[in-house]
Scaffold this motif. Structure first.
Motif, short mmCIF file in Angstrom:
data_model
loop_
_atom_site.label_atom_id
_atom_site.label_comp_id
_atom_site.label_asym_id
_atom_site.label_seq_id
_atom_site.Cartn_x
_atom_site.Cartn_y
_atom_site.Cartn_z
N ILE A 27 0.70 -1.16 0.11
CA ILE A 27 -0.13 -0.11 -0.09
C ILE A 27 0.65 1.06 0.03
O ILE A 27 0.74 2.22 -0.85
CB ILE A 27 -1.06 0.06 1.17
N GLU A 28 1.95 1.06 1.05
CA GLU A 28 2.73 2.42 1.02
C GLU A 28 3.68 2.58 -0.14
O GLU A 28 3.76 3.60 -0.80
CB GLU A 28 3.82 2.44 2.07
N GLU A 31 1.35 4.28 -3.05
CA GLU A 31 0.91 5.55 -2.78
C GLU A 31 2.36 6.37 -3.23
O GLU A 31 1.96 7.36 -3.77
CB GLU A 31 1.02 5.96 -1.17
N THR A 35 1.85 9.21 -5.97
CA THR A 35 2.46 10.31 -5.53
C THR A 35 3.29 11.12 -6.71
O THR A 35 3.43 12.23 -6.99
CB THR A 35 2.72 10.41 -4.29
N THR A 47 5.21 -0.98 -8.52
CA THR A 47 4.60 -0.98 -6.97
C THR A 47 5.65 -2.21 -6.34
O THR A 47 6.12 -2.16 -5.14
CB THR A 47 3.38 -1.21 -6.67
N LEU A 69 -5.44 -0.50 -5.19
CA LEU A 69 -5.81 0.86 -5.25
C LEU A 69 -6.89 1.16 -4.39
O LEU A 69 -7.07 2.29 -3.78
CB LEU A 69 -6.16 1.39 -6.83
N VAL A 72 -5.59 1.70 -1.12
CA VAL A 72 -4.89 2.97 -0.93
C VAL A 72 -5.99 4.03 -0.57
O VAL A 72 -5.94 4.84 0.27
CB VAL A 72 -3.98 3.08 -2.14
N ALA A 73 -6.98 3.83 -1.51
CA ALA A 73 -8.04 4.89 -1.49
C ALA A 73 -8.64 4.75 0.05
O ALA A 73 -9.03 5.76 0.76
CB ALA A 73 -9.00 4.68 -2.38
N GLN A 75 -7.35 3.94 2.69
CA GLN A 75 -6.46 4.71 3.99
C GLN A 75 -6.56 6.22 3.62
O GLN A 75 -6.43 6.86 4.82
CB GLN A 75 -5.16 3.97 3.79
N ALA A 76 -6.47 6.63 2.47
CA ALA A 76 -6.67 7.97 2.02
C ALA A 76 -8.05 8.70 2.78
O ALA A 76 -7.89 9.71 3.10
CB ALA A 76 -6.27 8.24 0.54
N HIS A 111 -2.16 16.49 -0.63
CA HIS A 111 -1.93 15.19 -1.15
C HIS A 111 -2.98 15.02 -2.56
O HIS A 111 -3.78 14.12 -2.65
CB HIS A 111 -2.77 14.23 -0.08
N LYS A 114 -3.43 11.26 -3.92
CA LYS A 114 -4.43 10.50 -3.02
C LYS A 114 -5.75 10.93 -3.13
O LYS A 114 -6.87 10.27 -3.51
CB LYS A 114 -4.10 10.29 -1.63
#
Length: 206
Positions: A27-28, A31, A35, A47, A69, A72-73, A75-76, A111, A114
């Motif tokens: 996930i990181e 991101e 970014t 990734t 994704l 990721v979304a 957590q965002a 951000h 994100k």
């Protein structure tokens, strides 16, 4: 000619992760990719490379790129909701709406990748329960600032109109600012938000 992102070779040795750590590492890494390259520049292979694992490793935690994704979304959205919640310091309705609006735009500007991903429904699974819950929480924080504790009969309840109006204003302002409509120099978008957004929100009939 540059190699396609999906054909990047894995040159580093695979790292050893325990089950939960690898999921978060992916996930990181995802991101970091969006970014740097934007949502449309995302690559599952890149990734994996950044996480130091084989191209097949993400499949053990996520069905496909959409699944990653979505995580990721999610957590965002959780971080977005936290930002909105932290901005709500009470006060009268006008002050709360202003605070929510500024927090909304500040998150988007801080951000952008994100924030962009949050709304890219073609790339994420919006039926995912964790994603849906995180998105609903963020909206309800804004809704409470606008409408107080009044209950809603559902998404199409006309009583939700003031909250939808506030959301539309701050989201539209954030999008315009991200696209450079208020200037592209350092801090230009932030200065425009500080100078204009509170006064725009004051026009809401709530």
């Amino acid at each position: 000619m540059a190699k396609d992102l999906n054909s990047v070779n894995i040159t580093s040795s695979p790292r050893s992760y325990h089950h939960g750590a690898l999921r978060q590492a992916l996930i990181e890494a995802a991101e970091a990719v969006i970014t740097e390259r934007g949502v449309d520049g995302f690559s599952l292979r890149e990734t994996a490379r950044r996480a130091g694992v084989s191209p097949a490793a993400p499949g053990h935690h996520f069905k496909d790129a959409r699944g990653l994704l979505t995580a990721v979304a999610t957590q965002a959205f959780q971080a977005f909701g936290d930002a909105l919640s932290a901005a709500d310091m009470g006060g009268d309705r006008k002050a709360r709406i202003r605070a929510q609006g500024m927090a909304y735009v500040r998150f988007a500007l801080a951000h952008p990748a994100k924030f962009d991903l949050l709304w890219r429904k073609a790339l994420i699974d919006d039926a995912d329960p964790d994603y849906a819950a995180a998105g609903k929480r963020a909206f309800l924080i804004l809704d409470k600032a606008v409408r107080g504790d009044r209950p809603s009969a559902g998404d199409l309840d006309p009583s939700m109109a003031p909250s939808i109006a506030a959301w539309s204003i701050v989201h539209g302002f954030a999008r315009l600012a991200m696209d450079g409509l208020f200037g592209t120099g350092p801090g230009a978008a932030e200065r425009a938000a500080e100078a204009l957004l509170p006064h725009i929100l004051d026009h809401l009939d709530v």
